[in-house]
Each structure stands twice: as structure tokens, then as C-alpha cells.
Design a protein around this motif. Structure first.
Motif, mmCIF file in Angstrom:
data_model
loop_
_atom_site.group_PDB
_atom_site.id
_atom_site.type_symbol
_atom_site.label_atom_id
_atom_site.label_comp_id
_atom_site.label_asym_id
_atom_site.label_seq_id
_atom_site.Cartn_x
_atom_site.Cartn_y
_atom_site.Cartn_z
ATOM 1 N N CYS A 126 -5.483 -4.002 -0.957
ATOM 2 C CA CYS A 126 -4.628 -3.970 0.238
ATOM 3 C C CYS A 126 -5.457 -3.740 1.492
ATOM 4 O O CYS A 126 -5.308 -4.450 2.499
ATOM 5 N N TYR A 127 -6.341 -2.739 1.452
ATOM 6 C CA TYR A 127 -7.167 -2.422 2.626
ATOM 7 C C TYR A 127 -8.089 -3.600 2.966
ATOM 8 O O TYR A 127 -8.359 -3.862 4.144
ATOM 9 N N ALA A 137 0.824 -1.212 0.000
ATOM 10 C CA ALA A 137 0.000 0.000 0.000
ATOM 11 C C ALA A 137 0.856 1.260 0.000
ATOM 12 O O ALA A 137 0.522 2.253 -0.658
ATOM 13 N N ASP A 184 -9.122 -3.046 6.824
ATOM 14 C CA ASP A 184 -9.264 -1.604 7.047
ATOM 15 C C ASP A 184 -10.514 -1.119 6.305
ATOM 16 O O ASP A 184 -10.451 -0.619 5.177
ATOM 17 N N ARG A 213 -10.796 2.895 5.278
ATOM 18 C CA ARG A 213 -10.047 3.320 4.089
ATOM 19 C C ARG A 213 -10.545 2.603 2.833
ATOM 20 O O ARG A 213 -10.559 3.172 1.739
ATOM 21 N N LYS A 214 -10.950 1.345 2.994
ATOM 22 C CA LYS A 214 -11.462 0.609 1.841
ATOM 23 C C LYS A 214 -12.712 1.296 1.295
ATOM 24 O O LYS A 214 -12.826 1.515 0.080
#
Length: 334
Positions: free
Chosen positions: A100-101, A71, A106, A109-110
Motif C-alpha cells: 500500500c505504501y 491500508a 509513502d 512508512r514503507k
């Protein structure tokens, strides 16, 4: 690979023919240390734009399950002026960040990044990218408990991807099917899971023209498919098919360790708790060696440790692993 052994033994130089981005991708799975070394040499040469190298290195870390560092490279690339001027590259990087999130649990952020990708895709009229955003939106809804709406979005997104001309079409179809399988298995909807398994089998070895070759990619995809098949067939009472799938899964050797968590429900059905503990130990050791232990793989490993020790009636050990799981999830939400 056979090629890698003498190259790594002689660390003085790599042949120029190996120092290319395509070779980083080629060796990502089959010889990760060699891929990392090629990446280092590419940076030393400095012949490519920094953002291009950041994307390649981010992909190397993402594909080997190291989401935090991946990320950071993707964010660096997104900040480059050349990327900001290129809507396609921007969307592809947003997709990578969402992945990644997702791997880091996460959700905040996702969700922010999914919304941004959806806006960009709709403005650009890009059905492939819109499909990706829609699938992750559905996955998030499912995880938050709005399951039926989540399935509608995920299935609609998969249908959109099937009809698209997206250059990573089959990568995304495989990823969608694998995520759908996990959701259906959790919800005990094994008949629907079996239908997805049949669809996934058709995509296992599919690729789009011009796609960079990655040694070991299709073996990993087959490995995941076998794990899901063992679980789904076991739950549907198809013992022969389940046992055959698990037998094939075991034959794949070291490559199956990363996906051991997928086959664990099959082992729980058979009360093979010691085997689950051994799998967890192998996976935990690998993640600690990579210094990447805040991800969904570690989360599932700790959960299965706890459940296996419960099955073995070693309740103190079970409690310690569930406590570690709780701490990990708190850290991933920070």
C-alpha cells in the motif's frame, strides 16, 4: 459475470452459497460491485472474526487500486490480539501494508515497515517473507538513486522467492518481475528487460495449490505483460513484435485501462499523443469515480497528460497537468 446481473438487479438477497470469503476474491476483478456487496453481507452475518474480515476487505480494496482505504483495514487487523499472537499473519499484513505504501509513494512508512518485516522474517527463519522485505529494500534503493545495489537486492530476492515454498509464491514472482521491468525500462536497460519478460511469461498462469480463484487475475497479468512487451520490443527496434503486442493489448478491452500507463512509452515513440490523452481521460474518470486519486496511477496519469499535451504543443494545458502532479506528490508525502 453472467451470474452477477440478475443478482444485482434483485437486491433483496444473495444466496448463501455466494456469501463467502472465496467469492469476494473470485469476483474482485470480474465484478467489483458484487464483491463489495458480498463483503457487506459477510460483515452483517458476523460469523467470522473482525480481523479476518478486515484482511479480506483490505485485499478487495488493494486489488482494485484503492490503497488508502486498504491500508486502514490492514492496520485494524494488525491491532487485533489474535494477529499479534500469530507471527505468520503479522508478517503477511506487514507485506500488505508495504504494498500500500509503495502504491502511495509513502517512502517513510514503507521503509519503516520493510525494516520491521525483515526483522520478523529473520527471527522466524522465513525465507519467503525475507525475500519480500529484501525486494522492497532493493526497490527503495533503486528509487533513491543507488541503482546497482538496488538491482542486486531485487534479483537476489526474486531468486529466493523462486526457491521458497511461500503460499503466494507466484503472485510475488509476477509482482517482482513487473517492478523489475519498470525499473529496467526507466533506466533504458532493454536487453535485461527482455530477459525478465521471458521469465514473467512462464509465471503468467502459475498458481500454488489451494490458492483462491480470482476471475480476471490472469487476464490482468497478461495485459501487463503485453504492455511491457510492446514497450521493450519497440525500444529494441523489434517493430513487428511491438505492434503485435499492442494489438493484443487493445483487444483486452476495459481490463487494460488500469495498466494503460505501462504501454504509454510505446505510444510516445509513435507520437500518438491524442491516443495517450484519451487513455488518461478514461483512467482519471475511473479513479475519480472510486474517490481514490492519491496513488501512483493518478501520478502517472497526470505526468502522461502533461507530456502528451507538450507533444501536441498545447503548453498551457501541459503546465496545468504538471502543476497538478506536483501538488499530488506533495500531498502523498504529508
Amino acid at each position: 459475470s453472467d451470474l452477477a446481473m440478475p443478482l444485482l438487479a434483485n437486491r433483496s438477497a444473495l444466496p448463501d452459497s455466494l456469501i463467502t470469503e472465496d467469492k469476494v476474491y473470485e469476483f474482485t476483478f470480474s465484478d467489483t460491485p458484487l464483491a463489495e456487496r458480498i463483503m457487506m453481507e459477510l460483515r452483517k452475518k458476523g460469523k467470522q472474526a473482525t480481523h479476518e474480515l478486515d484482511i479480506t476487505e483490505g485485499d478487495l480494496y488493494y486489488n482494485t487500486g484503492r490503497f488508502i482505504i486498504a491500508a486502514s483495514f490492514y492496520k485494524n487487523a494488525l491491532a487485533a490480539k489474535a494477529v499479534k499472537r500469530d507471527e505468520q499473519m503479522t508478517m503477511k499484513l506487514l507485506h500488505r501494508l508495504i504494498s500500500c505504501y509503495d502504491g502511495l509513494y509513502d517512502e517513510k512508512r514503507k521503509a519503516e515497515t520493510v525494516k520491521l518485516l525483515m526483522q520478523n522474517a529473520q527471527e522466524a527463519g522465513d525465507s519467503g517473507m525475507e525475500s519480500i522485505a529484501l525486494f522492497y529494500l532493493g526497490k527503495s534503493l533503486h528509487e533513491q538513486g543507488t541503482k546497482e545495489r538496488g538491482y542486486v537486492y531485487m534479483l537476489q530476492a526474486t531468486e529466493m522467492m523462486e526457491k521458497s515454498h511461500y503460499d503466494r509464491k507466484y503472485d510475488n514472482l509476477r509482482a517482482n518481475c513487473n517492478d523489475l521491468l519498470i525499473c529496467y525500462e526507466r533506466d533504458k536497460r532493454y536487453g535485461e528487460a527482455l530477459q525478465v519478460l521471458d521469465k514473467l511469461e512462464k509465471y503468467l498462469y502459475a498458481k500454488t495449490p489451494g490458492e483462491a480463484e480470482m476471475e480476471g487475475l490472469y487476464e490482468q497479468e497478461k495485459c501487463k505483460w503485453l504492455a511491457h512487451r510492446a514497450v521493450v520490443c519497440s525500444k529494441l527496434g523489434k517493430e513487428k513484435e511491438a505492434n503485435e503486442a499492442y494489438s493484443e493489448f487493445q483487444k483486452m478491452g476495459r481490463i487494460n485501462r488500469r495498466y494503460a500507463y505501462l504501454v504509454v512509452p510505446y505510444l510516445f515513440d509513435l507520437h500518438r499523443y491524442d491516443e495517450i490523452v484519451d487513455m488518461c481521460k478514461q483512467r482519471e474518470t475511473e479513479m475519480m469515480h472510486k474517490k481514490d486519486t492519491i496513488n501512483l496511477y493518478m501520478s502517472s496519469t497526470l505526468k502522461f497528460y502533461g507530456m502528451a499535451y507538450q507533444g501536441l504543443e498545447q503548453y498551457d494545458k501541459a503546465a496545468s497537468y504538471f502543476e497538478r502532479l506536483s501538488v499530488l506528490r506533495d500531498r502523498s508525502e504529508e
